[in-house]
Design an enzyme around this catalytic site. Structure first.
Site, PDB file in Angstrom:
ATOM      1  N   HIS A  44     -26.460  18.652  29.162  1.00  0.00           N
ATOM      2  CA  HIS A  44     -25.853  17.694  28.229  1.00  0.00           C
ATOM      3  C   HIS A  44     -26.701  17.555  26.955  1.00  0.00           C
ATOM      4  O   HIS A  44     -26.910  16.447  26.456  1.00  0.00           O
ATOM      5  CB  HIS A  44     -25.657  16.334  28.912  1.00  0.00           C
ATOM      6  CG  HIS A  44     -24.613  16.383  29.998  1.00  0.00           C
ATOM      7  ND1 HIS A  44     -23.267  16.434  29.733  1.00  0.00           N
ATOM      8  CD2 HIS A  44     -24.731  16.425  31.353  1.00  0.00           C
ATOM      9  CE1 HIS A  44     -22.594  16.489  30.888  1.00  0.00           C
ATOM     10  NE2 HIS A  44     -23.455  16.494  31.877  1.00  0.00           N
TER      11      HIS A  44
ATOM     12  N   ASP B  66     -25.785  13.250  24.446  1.00  0.00           N
ATOM     13  CA  ASP B  66     -25.000  14.207  25.244  1.00  0.00           C
ATOM     14  C   ASP B  66     -24.679  15.404  24.364  1.00  0.00           C
ATOM     15  O   ASP B  66     -25.112  15.475  23.211  1.00  0.00           O
ATOM     16  CB  ASP B  66     -23.736  13.538  25.821  1.00  0.00           C
ATOM     17  CG  ASP B  66     -23.396  14.105  27.192  1.00  0.00           C
ATOM     18  OD1 ASP B  66     -23.156  15.324  27.276  1.00  0.00           O
ATOM     19  OD2 ASP B  66     -23.387  13.350  28.180  1.00  0.00           O
TER      20      ASP B  66
ATOM     21  N   GLU C 189     -25.816  17.754  36.013  1.00  0.00           N
ATOM     22  CA  GLU C 189     -24.985  18.855  35.535  1.00  0.00           C
ATOM     23  C   GLU C 189     -25.723  19.782  34.555  1.00  0.00           C
ATOM     24  O   GLU C 189     -25.336  19.918  33.399  1.00  0.00           O
ATOM     25  CB  GLU C 189     -23.720  18.283  34.876  1.00  0.00           C
ATOM     26  CG  GLU C 189     -22.893  17.470  35.859  1.00  0.00           C
ATOM     27  CD  GLU C 189     -21.666  16.809  35.234  1.00  0.00           C
ATOM     28  OE1 GLU C 189     -20.631  16.753  35.888  1.00  0.00           O
ATOM     29  OE2 GLU C 189     -21.761  16.329  34.072  1.00  0.00           O
TER      30      GLU C 189
HETATM   31  C1  ACM Z   1     -22.166  12.175  35.610  1.00  0.00           C
HETATM   32  O1  ACM Z   1     -21.064  11.658  35.800  1.00  0.00           O
HETATM   33  N1  ACM Z   1     -22.272  13.386  35.098  1.00  0.00           N
HETATM   34  C2  ACM Z   1     -23.396  11.469  35.931  1.00  0.00           C
END
Ligand code: ACM
Length: 457
Positions: free
Chosen positions: A203, A132, A264
């Protein structure tokens, strides 16, 4: 002989017998199912497969009592079992838990302990979120800076990102490829499949910090929480870099299913995700991504979607012919606060009580025809921005993960006695296992974190 067990049926007999040799017979029956017969003549397991036999042994531990969950015997009296017949098999084949080992690293021995805890609860998938913005936890031999640079950060937010507070303390850690092979094998022996995830193209700030050419803008390993605008660029060289990373990942993990993230990623159009997914399919694997990848389509056949932003991503994916794992944040995000009490430690997200988790029905009601068959099951997700130690993980995970385990194993009908059984029988087992769960009455004083701000929704 054919085993046609009823789901979770228990027929009590007369009295108890001393626990002795257990005989196992393998018979035809539903996957992971078993019949357990305890009688004065002995204890017999009729199992459909090795997983069924393993689960029958977990049930024997439950019948013996909490002390069967200690790592060493403390009792000199004979161990007794009630005379009974139990027939049992799981409702869903995918009964998972995701652990985010990126935001806060979970050391190997603690992760192995979680494998034990999942297997005791007859959960069978451990989804490892290995990368991440805040840390890269997977050794890549070809790109050593992913861990030497990307594997640690200089500081962390302490509590919610809007607070301004910081720890000022470096945080890091990573697993070598051999550590991960060991974790995979340890889990396999306990009928837990480890599914690794490398999250792209969002991420990814830890990777960009290590190799700035991967990014649109540079930057250090992120010391904040939240959705990061600094995503991977779409250069062919960046896609190639990740093809090489995933090649090392699939060399370490025999798992058919490989996580690609996809959540995201501001500004991305889906082509990055599609290219990585296609690469995995060419290598004989099934890509697994968060529900944003539904919009990245057309996805290769075999792609599996994790529905986290409610159920609509899962419903759409199932209708498109993809297999689906349900994990809607309003029910199974176990980092979310467990009550509306002010003394919940770092309260974030919506209130998700143990009753909420137990009351959840994973199968979306709107699926029809063949579509429900595409719901492989569900997983509970443990994001670790605010879970910086095994004690904090235990508090967030339990007892809600036990409620979740019952949801994905048992028939759809709910048991009104669940909470009583939890309190009378299961919490003592968690005590024996040394799990520092959240008591049903609320946090113990040392489980609170006064002054560390959350962001309750
Ligand atoms: C997530 O909670 N971004 C998969």
């Amino acid at each position: 002989m054919t085993l046609v067990p009823r789901p979770v049926s228990f027929a009590a007999g007369e009295g108890t017998v001393e626990h002795g040799v257990v005989e196992t017979l393998f018979v035809d029956g539903p996957p992971q199912g078993y019949r357990l017969t305890v009688s004065p003549g002995g204890t017999v397991i009729e199992a459909s497969d090795e997983a069924g036999e393993f689960y029958a042994y977990q049930t024997i531990r439950q019948l013996i009592g909490p002390d069967a969950f200690r790592v060493a015997s403390i009792d000199r009296t004979p161990t007794m079992l009630p005379v009974c017949t139990i027939e049992d098999y799981p409702r869903f084949p995918w009964r998972g838990c995701m652990i985010d080992v990126a935001r806060h690293f979970v050391p190997k021995h603690d992760l192995l302990r979680y494998v034990d805890l999942l297997s005791v609860h007859k959960l069978n998938v451990l989804h490892l979120h290995l990368t991440d913005d805040q840390g890269w936890r997977f050794e890549v031999k070809r790109y050593p800076k992913l861990t030497s640079v990307g594997g640690w950060r200089s500081s962390s937010r302490y509590g919610d990102r809007r607070s301004g507070g910081r720890t000022g303390r470096p945080h890091g850690g990573f697993y070598t490829q051999d550590d991960l092979r060991e974790i995979f094998e340890y889990a396999r022996q306990r009928h837990v499949l480890v599914i690794p995830e490398i999250d792209v193209p969002g991420h990814s700030q830890a990777a960009i910090a290590a190799y700035p050419a991967l990014g649109v803008h540079g930057g250090d390993v992120w010391t904040d929480w939240g959705v990061n605008e600094r995503v991977l660029n779409t250069e062919e060289s960046t896609v190639d870099f990740y093809r090489n990373v995933f090649d090392e990942l699939i060399d370490v993990f025999p798992s058919e299913v490989i996580g690609i993230g996809g959540d995201e990623a501001p500004g991305h159009d889906g082509s990055f995700v599609r290219q990585i997914a296609q690469h995995l399919v060419r290598r004989g694997r099934r890509p697994y991504g968060w529900d944003e990848i539904v919009a990245a389509g057309p996805l290769p056949a075999g792609t599996i979607v994790a529905s986290w932003r409610g159920i609509s991503g899962g419903v759409t994916a199932a209708r498109d012919g993809h297999d689906v794992v349900m994990c809607p944040e309003e029910f199974v995000y176990l980092d979310y606060r467990q009550s509306s009490r002010e003394d919940e430690p770092i309260p974030v997200g919506t209130v998700t009580t143990v009753e909420d988790v137990y009351g959840w029905e994973p199968m979306p009601a709107s699926l029809t025809g063949a579509e429900p068959g595409r719901v492989l099951g569900a997983q509970a997700n443990l994001w670790t921005e605010h879970l910086d130690s095994p004690r904090r993980l235990d508090y967030a995970a339990f007892p809600r993960l036990a409620a979740f385990a019952e949801v994905v194993w048992s028939p759809r009908e709910k048991d009104p006695g669940f909470l009583d059984r939890l309190a009378a029988h299961h919490l003592p087992r968690l005590d024996a296992l040394g799990v520092e769960y959240r008591p049903l009455a609320g946090p113990l004083p040392w489980q609170t974190m006064p002054g560390v701000p959350g962001f309750p929704r």
